[in-house]
Design a protein around this motif. Sequence first.
Motif, PDB file in Angstrom:
ATOM      1  N   VAL A  86       0.861  -1.183   0.000  1.00 30.15           N
ATOM      2  CA  VAL A  86       0.000   0.000   0.000  1.00 30.15           C
ATOM      3  C   VAL A  86       0.898   1.233   0.000  1.00 30.15           C
ATOM      4  O   VAL A  86       1.865   1.308   0.754  1.00 30.15           O
ATOM      5  N   MET A  87       0.545   2.201  -0.856  1.00 26.24           N
ATOM      6  CA  MET A  87       1.341   3.415  -0.986  1.00 26.24           C
ATOM      7  C   MET A  87       0.432   4.625  -0.968  1.00 26.24           C
ATOM      8  O   MET A  87      -0.666   4.590  -1.516  1.00 26.24           O
ATOM      9  N   ILE A  88       0.901   5.705  -0.323  1.00 27.15           N
ATOM     10  CA  ILE A  88       0.240   7.003  -0.410  1.00 27.15           C
ATOM     11  C   ILE A  88       1.103   7.837  -1.334  1.00 27.15           C
ATOM     12  O   ILE A  88       2.281   8.049  -1.055  1.00 27.15           O
ATOM     13  N   GLN A  89       0.492   8.306  -2.434  1.00 33.05           N
ATOM     14  CA  GLN A  89       1.218   8.963  -3.515  1.00 33.05           C
ATOM     15  C   GLN A  89       2.332   8.012  -3.970  1.00 33.05           C
ATOM     16  O   GLN A  89       2.032   7.008  -4.568  1.00 33.05           O
ATOM     17  N   LYS A  90       3.593   8.291  -3.662  1.00 27.93           N
ATOM     18  CA  LYS A  90       4.708   7.420  -4.060  1.00 27.93           C
ATOM     19  C   LYS A  90       5.424   6.814  -2.865  1.00 27.93           C
ATOM     20  O   LYS A  90       6.453   6.182  -3.015  1.00 27.93           O
ATOM     21  N   ALA A  94       2.905   1.071   5.755  1.00 27.63           N
ATOM     22  CA  ALA A  94       2.373  -0.169   6.333  1.00 27.63           C
ATOM     23  C   ALA A  94       0.852  -0.026   6.449  1.00 27.63           C
ATOM     24  O   ALA A  94       0.341   1.060   6.710  1.00 27.63           O
ATOM     25  N   ARG A  95       0.149  -1.111   6.269  1.00 26.81           N
ATOM     26  CA  ARG A  95      -1.322  -1.052   6.336  1.00 26.81           C
ATOM     27  C   ARG A  95      -1.808  -0.537   7.685  1.00 26.81           C
ATOM     28  O   ARG A  95      -2.810   0.157   7.761  1.00 26.81           O
ATOM     29  N   ALA A  96      -1.090  -0.839   8.751  1.00 29.07           N
ATOM     30  CA  ALA A  96      -1.498  -0.385  10.080  1.00 29.07           C
ATOM     31  C   ALA A  96      -1.354   1.133  10.228  1.00 29.07           C
ATOM     32  O   ALA A  96      -2.065   1.745  11.024  1.00 29.07           O
ATOM     33  N   ASP A  97      -0.443   1.742   9.462  1.00 24.65           N
ATOM     34  CA  ASP A  97      -0.212   3.180   9.546  1.00 24.65           C
ATOM     35  C   ASP A  97      -0.976   3.977   8.492  1.00 24.65           C
ATOM     36  O   ASP A  97      -0.911   5.208   8.488  1.00 24.65           O
ATOM     37  N   LEU A  98      -1.701   3.306   7.608  1.00 17.63           N
ATOM     38  CA  LEU A  98      -2.339   3.975   6.473  1.00 17.63           C
ATOM     39  C   LEU A  98      -3.300   5.070   6.923  1.00 17.63           C
ATOM     40  O   LEU A  98      -3.207   6.214   6.482  1.00 17.63           O
ATOM     41  N   ILE A  99      -4.211   4.771   7.804  1.00 11.14           N
ATOM     42  CA  ILE A  99      -5.251   5.724   8.195  1.00 11.14           C
ATOM     43  C   ILE A  99      -4.642   6.913   8.945  1.00 11.14           C
ATOM     44  O   ILE A  99      -5.000   8.070   8.680  1.00 11.14           O
ATOM     45  N   ASN A 100      -3.722   6.661   9.862  1.00  8.93           N
ATOM     46  CA  ASN A 100      -3.095   7.767  10.604  1.00  8.93           C
ATOM     47  C   ASN A 100      -2.342   8.707   9.668  1.00  8.93           C
ATOM     48  O   ASN A 100      -2.413   9.935   9.813  1.00  8.93           O
ATOM     49  N   ARG A 101      -1.619   8.167   8.710  1.00 10.68           N
ATOM     50  CA  ARG A 101      -0.879   9.002   7.752  1.00 10.68           C
ATOM     51  C   ARG A 101      -1.840   9.787   6.870  1.00 10.68           C
ATOM     52  O   ARG A 101      -1.613  10.966   6.595  1.00 10.68           O
ATOM     53  N   LEU A 102      -2.923   9.135   6.433  1.00 17.40           N
ATOM     54  CA  LEU A 102      -3.901   9.830   5.584  1.00 17.40           C
ATOM     55  C   LEU A 102      -4.583  10.959   6.336  1.00 17.40           C
ATOM     56  O   LEU A 102      -4.825  12.033   5.775  1.00 17.40           O
ATOM     57  N   ALA A 104      -3.332  12.740   8.745  1.00 16.27           N
ATOM     58  CA  ALA A 104      -2.360  13.830   8.882  1.00 16.27           C
ATOM     59  C   ALA A 104      -2.228  14.615   7.575  1.00 16.27           C
ATOM     60  O   ALA A 104      -2.154  15.848   7.585  1.00 16.27           O
ATOM     61  N   ILE A 105      -2.230  13.907   6.464  1.00 19.51           N
ATOM     62  CA  ILE A 105      -2.121  14.577   5.163  1.00 19.51           C
ATOM     63  C   ILE A 105      -3.403  15.332   4.846  1.00 19.51           C
ATOM     64  O   ILE A 105      -3.378  16.469   4.378  1.00 19.51           O
ATOM     65  N   ALA A 106      -4.557  14.715   5.106  1.00 19.58           N
ATOM     66  CA  ALA A 106      -5.837  15.333   4.778  1.00 19.58           C
ATOM     67  C   ALA A 106      -6.101  16.585   5.611  1.00 19.58           C
ATOM     68  O   ALA A 106      -6.825  17.484   5.180  1.00 19.58           O
ATOM     69  N   ALA A 107      -5.521  16.671   6.794  1.00 18.53           N
ATOM     70  CA  ALA A 107      -5.710  17.852   7.640  1.00 18.53           C
ATOM     71  C   ALA A 107      -5.095  19.103   7.007  1.00 18.53           C
ATOM     72  O   ALA A 107      -5.536  20.216   7.284  1.00 18.53           O
ATOM     73  N   LEU A 134     -10.724   3.131   4.550  1.00 17.63           N
ATOM     74  CA  LEU A 134     -10.797   4.551   4.219  1.00 17.63           C
ATOM     75  C   LEU A 134     -12.160   5.123   4.598  1.00 17.63           C
ATOM     76  O   LEU A 134     -12.257   6.198   5.196  1.00 17.63           O
ATOM     77  N   ASN A 135     -13.217   4.397   4.268  1.00 15.49           N
ATOM     78  CA  ASN A 135     -14.572   4.859   4.570  1.00 15.49           C
ATOM     79  C   ASN A 135     -14.800   4.953   6.066  1.00 15.49           C
ATOM     80  O   ASN A 135     -15.373   5.919   6.556  1.00 15.49           O
ATOM     81  N   ARG A 136     -14.357   3.959   6.804  1.00 12.63           N
ATOM     82  CA  ARG A 136     -14.547   3.955   8.264  1.00 12.63           C
ATOM     83  C   ARG A 136     -13.776   5.102   8.919  1.00 12.63           C
ATOM     84  O   ARG A 136     -14.204   5.639   9.938  1.00 12.63           O
ATOM     85  N   ALA A 137     -12.660   5.502   8.336  1.00 14.82           N
ATOM     86  CA  ALA A 137     -11.854   6.592   8.881  1.00 14.82           C
ATOM     87  C   ALA A 137     -12.414   7.965   8.531  1.00 14.82           C
ATOM     88  O   ALA A 137     -11.864   8.970   8.934  1.00 14.82           O
ATOM     89  N   GLY A 138     -13.509   8.008   7.776  1.00 12.00           N
ATOM     90  CA  GLY A 138     -14.140   9.284   7.459  1.00 12.00           C
ATOM     91  C   GLY A 138     -13.888   9.781   6.052  1.00 12.00           C
ATOM     92  O   GLY A 138     -14.332  10.864   5.692  1.00 12.00           O
ATOM     93  N   PHE A 139     -13.186   9.030   5.248  1.00 13.82           N
ATOM     94  CA  PHE A 139     -12.949   9.407   3.856  1.00 13.82           C
ATOM     95  C   PHE A 139     -14.075   8.816   3.009  1.00 13.82           C
ATOM     96  O   PHE A 139     -14.007   7.676   2.568  1.00 13.82           O
TER      97      PHE A 139
END
Length: 163
Positions: A86-90, A94-102, A104-107, A134-139
């Motif tokens: 799983v990658m955000i942009q480039k 880790a899948r466990a860190d995906l939502i927290n990183r997203l 932070a970026i979305a803020a 993603l949906n459960r995290a509010g996206f």
Amino acid sequence: MGAGVMNNGGGGGRRRRHRRGGAQPMSEINVTPFVDVMLVLLIIFMVAAPLMTVGVPVELPKTAANALPGEEEEPLAVTVTAEGTVMIQKTEVARADLINRLRAIAAERDGDRVFLRADGAVPYEDVVQVMGALNRAGFSNIGLVTDTGGPALDGDTADTEGN
């Protein structure tokens, strides 16, 4: 770029001309070569800039869907590669860190749209798990990215352009 030599045609400068060897240095700078170099660099950057926006290479599935309307800022893309990475942009995440990183970026962004890109070889279950997280995290504004030209399921193939 250099200084040229200027001859003084006036009568008052004859004494100086004979004392200094016949010519006075010109204090003007020729900017034509500087402008030429700057224009060449501008053209190089104009050609190279679109080539720098390449994402993670994945083989997107083909579909007959139309492209989503464009946005002003670069869309936030989550990619699932053929290996399941799983990658955000480039950047690999880790899948466990995906939502927290997203989050932070979305803020720091204006738009709330997230594009989900997945290789065609990735099992449907993996894609749906990422989309559900993603949906459960509010996206809730999630767009699935595909290539055009796939079957329209009515016997024709789509011939529209876009992603």
